[in-house]
Each structure stands twice: as C-alpha cells, then as structure tokens.
Design a protein around this motif. Structure first.
Motif, short mmCIF file in Angstrom:
data_model
loop_
_atom_site.label_atom_id
_atom_site.label_comp_id
_atom_site.label_asym_id
_atom_site.label_seq_id
_atom_site.Cartn_x
_atom_site.Cartn_y
_atom_site.Cartn_z
N ALA A 198 0.82 -1.22 0.00
CA ALA A 198 0.00 0.00 0.00
C ALA A 198 0.85 1.27 0.00
N LYS A 199 2.07 1.18 0.50
CA LYS A 199 2.94 2.35 0.54
C LYS A 199 3.31 2.83 -0.86
N ASN A 200 3.20 1.94 -1.83
CA ASN A 200 3.50 2.30 -3.22
C ASN A 200 2.30 2.94 -3.93
N LEU A 201 1.16 3.02 -3.24
CA LEU A 201 -0.06 3.54 -3.84
C LEU A 201 -0.37 4.93 -3.31
N SER A 202 -0.96 5.76 -4.15
CA SER A 202 -1.45 7.06 -3.68
C SER A 202 -2.69 6.81 -2.82
N GLU A 203 -3.12 7.83 -2.09
CA GLU A 203 -4.33 7.69 -1.27
C GLU A 203 -5.53 7.32 -2.15
N THR A 204 -5.65 7.95 -3.30
CA THR A 204 -6.77 7.67 -4.20
C THR A 204 -6.71 6.24 -4.71
N GLN A 205 -5.52 5.78 -5.09
CA GLN A 205 -5.38 4.40 -5.56
C GLN A 205 -5.74 3.41 -4.46
N GLN A 206 -5.31 3.72 -3.24
CA GLN A 206 -5.62 2.84 -2.11
C GLN A 206 -7.13 2.80 -1.87
N MET A 207 -7.79 3.96 -1.88
CA MET A 207 -9.24 4.00 -1.69
C MET A 207 -9.95 3.24 -2.80
N ASP A 208 -9.49 3.39 -4.04
CA ASP A 208 -10.12 2.70 -5.17
C ASP A 208 -9.98 1.18 -5.06
N LYS A 209 -8.79 0.72 -4.68
CA LYS A 209 -8.58 -0.73 -4.53
C LYS A 209 -9.41 -1.29 -3.38
#
Length: 157
Positions: free
Chosen positions: A44-55
């Motif tokens: 998750a550290k490799n993801l932006s906040e938006t990418q994390q929320m989307d996943k």
C-alpha cells in the motif's frame, strides 16, 4: 435481517479482539450478525491515497450484492443517539431488507464508487477513532440498540 460489518485490516490488539468477540456473541441472541475483515492491501505504501481508496472500494464492492443496503461509517454521516439508532435499525428491519451492510473503511476513507453505491452514511462521532477501536464501539452500539428495542436493562435512560 442479517447485519454485516465489512472492515479493512485486521485488529492486532488481543484485548480488543476479545471484546469484539464478546459483543458478537451477545448479538447472536438478537440478530444474524457477522463481521468480515478485508485484509490490508499489499504494498500500500506504493499507492497514492486515491489508488488505495479505489482498490479497497473494489474489494468492498465485491463483497456485497445489489440487494444489500450499504451504509458507510463516515465522518460526514448522520449522527444518532443510542435510542435513535435503535429506531433506525428497527426501521430497516421493518422494511423487509435481507442484509444491512455497514462498512468501516481504510485510513483514507472511501472511493467515489463506494459513495455512489452507498444507501447512506453514518457517523459515530465528530471525533476520530482508530479503525480497530471503532469496530468495538460500533458493535457495542448495535448490541445496545437491540437491548433498547427489547426493553432490557443494559441501556439506562
């Protein structure tokens, strides 16, 4: 009616886990209830906040059906007293829905897709609580709501 809570990430604290299990056991006398944990995202550290929320949103959406009533626990949601929350649950039970799903999201909140799918938003407080603690607080409030509906002495007015 079945009440289901979907939550992102496991609870590490054994004491919290035990308390949650205790209230789930108590709830089993009133309603069909389940708590389903969706594992934290890998890397998750490799993801932006938006990418994390989307996943996370996709994982949550995969756990519900079109017939489910979906309520997000969100800081912008409606707040209830314990008595009003018991009435809220009673109204849902009277409506004939089969499954009421409450979602406790990840650290950044919910995706736009989840907000679009949600039937409502609920806030437990204007304060911020850890995602692990909110599980205990919310399950206890569901239990309290059923004791209120049954006129049992757990809730003192």
């Amino acid at each position: 009616m079945h009440i289901k809570i979907l939550a992102i990430g496991k609870t590490d604290d054994k004491a919290l886990t035990q308390l949650i299990a205790d209230y789930i056991k108590r709830l089993s006398f009133y309603v069909k209830f389940s708590l389903e944990i969706i594992p934290d995202l890998k890397k998750a550290k490799n993801l932006s906040e938006t990418q994390q929320m989307d996943k996370e949103g996709s994982l949550i959406l995969n756990k519900i059906t079109t017939a489910d009533t979906l309520i997000l626990l969100d800081e912008g949601g409606k707040q209830y007293s314990s008595v009003a929350f018991s009435e809220y649950l009673q109204k849902h039970m009277n409506s004939g829905i089969k499954q009421l799903v409450f979602v406790i999201g990840g650290p950044y909140g919910f995706s736009d897709a989840l907000y679009a799918r949600a039937n409502g938003k609920l806030s437990l407080s204007k304060m911020t609580f850890s995602h692990q603690m909110i599980r205990l607080f919310f399950i206890e409030q569901i239990y309290r709501a059923f004791t209120i509906l049954k006129n049992e002495p757990y809730h003192h007015r």
